[in-house]
Design an enzyme around this catalytic site. Structure first.
Site, PDB file in Angstrom:
ATOM      1  N   SER A 310     -32.180 -58.319 -12.140  1.00 23.95           N
ATOM      2  CA  SER A 310     -31.212 -57.981 -13.246  1.00 23.95           C
ATOM      3  C   SER A 310     -30.715 -56.796 -13.319  1.00 23.95           C
ATOM      4  O   SER A 310     -29.645 -56.549 -14.064  1.00 23.95           O
ATOM      5  CB  SER A 310     -31.744 -58.533 -14.624  1.00 23.95           C
ATOM      6  OG  SER A 310     -32.655 -59.685 -14.628  1.00 23.95           O
ATOM      7  N   CYS A 364     -29.749 -62.162 -20.259  1.00 29.64           N
ATOM      8  CA  CYS A 364     -29.601 -63.438 -20.184  1.00 29.64           C
ATOM      9  C   CYS A 364     -28.749 -63.906 -18.876  1.00 29.64           C
ATOM     10  O   CYS A 364     -27.761 -63.354 -18.722  1.00 29.64           O
ATOM     11  CB  CYS A 364     -28.425 -64.056 -21.395  1.00 29.64           C
ATOM     12  SG  CYS A 364     -28.211 -65.847 -21.534  1.00 29.64           S
TER      13      CYS A 364
END
Lengths: 587, 374
Positions: A310, A364
């Site tokens: 991420s 997300c």
């Protein structure tokens, strides 16, 4: 009659006598005139010895002027050229070394004609006394002194500072190295190697007359050694120590950069080694290090590439904004899964309505699948390369070993490497930093630094830069407002409720950051249930202070699990240490 | 015993030439000893050269003492002296002081001396007397008898000490003197044939009877690299020392091999090497010439001597001095094995100097009295 015989006899004797003298004279003619210069040379090489005086190496300082290494006198036993007839067994027991090994060294000595040959290194004072007392039994055996390094901080910063060792064949052939001997210590790793030529200095020479016992009688010629130049690193040894302390027992890397200059403030790669082990010629210890499964001799910050996970998302976000495919108000709905053809791509959590800001704060995946789809892999690749991913920093402290380039995939890359077309599904995976994507901790730090300074790329340097001398490699043509939006989100990652990096939140300084988890095995299994070697790598990139960053860093903890819990606390402490030390006292 | 009234005519015949050669060679030796032993680290010069000078003075006194009496005196007492000499050799084996692994020394109050040194002269005188007593050439029995008494007996006693070098030199001197007397031709032929046949059988037992260091010397001579720090090292360093002299040498007190101790036995057996390093080829040839002149003079004296005894003694002394010279030079220039023989007149050593002076004194004596005076 007897008298006649005697006279004849004496004449014969007389002629023979003259004949013998002629022969003796011819022999002298051969020795003194025909072979005279050879013997003269042999006599001179008997008595004249060249002693190399090693030049003290330059001192390595940290950015605050703290010396990281010292020069220390060092004793070793060696043997004069041309020394023969030595009782090898007795000498081996005196020096406490293996007889076979000694035999080999002595054999080597027979080839050397000029310099002494080292038999045993790293003698302590007691050894020297003991050997000195019995030296007369071993003609040609001498104790020599030289200088070696004392690495003041032991293993702290060892991957930056490096170590010394005997020159390799290549180093000996280097034109610069004509005045070093195979027994000189030269840099082999880290800045010791990188700046070896500056640090080395120019060895001096002493031509001395010695007697048959090797005792020095007088100095015929003396050339003073010149000390090497000192160098000042950009490293802050205190920061480095704190970082390594926090890492204790873990495997991984940390790179802290100054976003304003490109200086490396700290660089951790663990496990590491104690460079003091190398300079005393303890071959077996070094060998053990090389054999170690945890590979302490690999500089993980530069030589290991991991999927970024991420921490790749801020880059995709900036690219999306700049390319106009994303806007700060774009809202998407996350139901935890994206169906695409026969495949489904999961999110780690059902986020529901996700704004741009929340997508970064809560990381997300679904939002970035969409972003990736809108950007396309080739645009992602272009931006990633702009931010220094997929290319070497050429910091140079790994002694000619290859720095890892990492992988930023593109359609042409896949065609070239695998001969297959690109699939959209792979774009999804790449957009969240998985799949083919891999980066080194150093590259991650460069990316963090460029986000922090709004896209200015500095060459990465290990030497302290003078004020105002920081070079700019390039400035990305990306609107500042895009950076501000993303940075605001990264601030949220640490400081907002629900942010994944809340463990880095500090009361002392505003930290912005991004967590990441690099998958080691596919599938989502609870971290705690996995054996350590299958656990995910924990990433964290950060910069601080948020509004005017002076430090940017990346951390990876191998098999650490989640970035927010394993890596973020380390970032917090390192940043706090740095900020506390460098904040201006209130005026 | 009163001092003899020496005839003034003898004084005119005194051989100043030989004495001059003797003194020049031995003073060269003193200068070289000084240089060879000069200290490098300390400032204290060892007293070897002073002692050597002292011995030379004693030697000169001995020359004049020897010259005072007619050599007939020596002839008369030859056998008595010989028996005395043999007794000394036996005694030294039993009670002598050993040095450097060999029993060669007698402690006589303030100094010690080597009987085998003095014995050299006594032996030659005794052989001379015996040979002069034989009429015609040496036949089987006289040769065999004298070979045992004057050849083998002293040889065995001396190599027992052990001093192989001196023993061999004396044995060779005996045969040389016997040859000068003339040996029956068929005996010589028999001896040569016998030697050729027996020698191969003797090599093994002789080799085995040698002491370890003697074996080492031979091995080192054949292959100096086998034992470079030992004997081979000595030979090698000696060759380096001599060769380093080149044409004109490094100059006096400029030699390095001796004072820096690369050359062992620098002031005794290897003194010539030190000299050759400092004076070069030119100096070496000069000193060779002096020795050659000395030996030629000795031969000339033998030829001019007025009787058989004097003839044989003169040629014997000359040959013995030459053998010492040859073996020493052969050793230092690396063409003969190391046998630890000093070079006469130059090497440091009291007994050797005095003995050689006495020996040359006898030569001078013989030359002085070569004419039958009226």
């Amino acid at each position: 009659m007897n008298r006649d015989y005697f006279v004849r006899f004496t004449y014969t004797v007389m002629y023979s006598l003259v004949g013998v003298f002629v022969l003796l004279g011819l022999r002298l003619y051969y020795m003194q005139i025909l072979k005279g210069s050879e013997y003269r040379e042999a006599a001179d090489s008997n008595r004249v010895r060249v002693v190399m005086l090693s030049a003290p190496r330059g001192i390595i300082y940290d950015r605050n002027g703290t010396p990281l290494v010292m020069n220390r006198p060092y004793f070793y036993a060696s043997i004069l050229p041309g020394s023969k007839g030595i009782d090898v067994k007795a000498l081996a027991s005196l020096l406490e070394i293996d007889e076979v090994k000694l035999q080999q060294r002595l054999k080597k000595e027979e080839k050397a004609s000029f310099n002494t040959t080292v038999l045993k290194e790293g003698l302590n004072f007691q050894d020297v006394q003991r050997i000195e007392a019995r030296r007369s039994d071993f003609p040609g055996l001498i104790i020599e002194t030289s200088l070696t390094r004392n690495y003041v901080y032991n293993e702290v910063g060892s991957h930056i500072i490096g170590y010394l060792g005997k020159p390799t064949k290549v180093q000996l052939q280097d034109e610069y190295s004509e005045d070093i001997t195979p027994d000189t210590f030269v840099g082999q790793w880290g800045v010791e190697e990188l700046y070896d030529k500056n640090l080395r200095g120019i060895p001096g020479k002493q031509i001395v007359e010695v007697d048959a016992l090797g005792r020095q009688l007088k100095v015929l010629e003396y050339i003073k050694p010149e000390m090497g130049s000192n160098i000042t690193l950009s490293i802050d040894i205190e920061l480095q120590s704190v970082a390594e302390e926090l890492f204790k027992g873990k495997t991984g890397a940390l790179v802290a950069l100054s976003p304003n200059t490109g200086e490396v403030l700290a660089l951790v790669s663990l496990p590491s080694f104690d460079p003091n082990d190398f300079v005393m010629g303890i071959d077996s210890d070094k060998w053990a290090l090389l054999q170690d499964k945890s590979k302490p001799l690999i500089n993980r910050a530069l030589q290991s590439a991991y999927p970024p996970g991420s921490i790749f998302k801020p880059l995709v976000a900036i690219a999306g904004l700049q390319e106009g495919v994303l806007t700060p108000d774009l809202d998407l709905f996350c139901n935890g899964e994206l169906e695409y053809g026969r495949w489904s791509f999961g999110c780690w959590k059902r986020h529901g309505h996700v704004s741009f800001h929340k997508a970064l704060v809560e990381s997300c995946d679904l939002y970035f699948y969409e972003s990736g789809k809108r950007l396309g892999i080739d645009r992602i690749e272009r931006y990633a390369k702009d931010f220094g991913l997929g290319q070497r920093t050429n910091l140079g402290i790994i002694a000619g070993s290859q720095e890892r380039e990492g992988v930023i995939p593109s359609t042409s890359w896949k065609q070239k490497q695998l001969g297959k077309p690109w699939f959209l599904g792979e774009t999804f995976v790449s957009a969240i930093g998985q799949g083919y994507v891999s980066v080194t901790p150093m590259q991650a730090a460069v990316m963090a630094s460029m986000i922090a300074n709004n896209g200015v790329k500095h060459p990465i340097v290990i030497l302290k830069q003078k004020d105002g001398e920081a070079q700019v490699e390039k400035s990305l043509n990306i609107k500042k407002e895009h950076f501000l939006v993303v940075k605001n989100a990264l601030y949220g990652v640490v400081n907002e409720a629900g942010g994944t990096g809340s463990a880095a939140r500090s009361p002392l300084v505003s930290v912005a950051g991004k967590t990441g988890t690099a998958q080691v095995v596919r599938g989502r299994i609870k971290t705690e249930l996995l054996k350590e070697e299958f656990r995910d790598h924990a990433w964290f990139i950060a910069f601080a202070p948020y509004d005017n960053p002076s430090i940017a860093l990346s951390i990876i903890v191998e098999h650490g699990g989640h970035g927010g819990s394993a890596a973020a606390p380390i970032a917090k402490k390192v940043i706090e240490t740095y900020i506390m030390k460098n904040s201006q006292p209130p005026s | 015993m009163r001092l003899p009234q020496i005839n003034r005519k003898y004084l005119k015949l005194f051989d100043w030439y030989t004495l001059l050669l003797l003194v020049v060679i031995s003073l060269t030796g003193v200068l070289t000893i000084y240089s060879a032993t000069r200290p490098i680290l300390s400032s204290h010069q060892p007293s070897y050269y002073i002692k050597q000078l002292l011995w030379i003075v004693i030697g000169i006194v001995c020359v004049f003492a020897v010259v005072l009496y007619d050599y007939l005196w020596l002839k008369n007492f030859a056998y008595v002296l010989y028996i005395f000499g043999i007794v000394m050799l036996v005694l030294v084996l039993m009670v002598g002081r050993s040095g450097l692994g060999a029993q060669r020394w007698f402690d006589v109050g303030i100094f010690s001396f080597q009987p085998s040194e003095l014995f050299r002269v006594i032996l030659i005188v005794a052989i001379g007397k015996y040979l002069s007593s034989v009429k015609g050439q040496l036949t089987k029995w006289p040769l065999g008898f004298s070979a045992i008494i004057f050849g083998l007996l002293p040889f065995i006693l001396i190599i027992k000490q052990p001093h192989l070098g001196t023993g061999l030199i004396l044995l060779m001197t005996y045969f040389f003197m016997a040859l000068s007397k003339k040996i029956e031709r068929r005996i010589i032929i028999t001896l040569v044939v016998l030697a050729v046949m027996v020698a191969p059988l003797l090599i093994k037992p002789m080799w085995n009877s040698l002491k370890d260091y003697q074996k080492k010397r031979i091995v080192a001579f054949i292959d100096p690299s086998r034992d470079p720090r030992g004997i081979g090292y000595q030979i090698e360093q000696s060759k380096i020392t001599i060769g380093a002299g080149m044409i004109f040498g490094r100059g006096y007190l400029k030699g390095t091999q001796g004072p820096l101790k690369f050359l062992p036995e620098k002031h005794t057996d290897f003194i010539f090497s030190v000299f050759a390093e400092e004076w070069g080829f030119a100096g070496s040839i000069f000193i060779f010439a002096l020795y050659l002149l000395l030996f030629m003079r000795g031969i000339d004296t033998a030829m001019k001597a007025k009787d058989d005894f004097a003839r044989h003694v003169a040629i014997g002394i000359t040959f013995m001095l030459f053998l010492y010279f040859l073996i020493n030079i052969g050793m230092v220039i690396g063409v003969m094995p190391v046998v630890g023989v000093p070079i006469p007149l130059m090497s440091y050593g009291g007994t050797s100097i005095v003995t050689n002076y006495i020996a040359v004194g006898i030569l001078i004596n013989i030359r002085m009295r070569r004419l039958v005076l009226l």
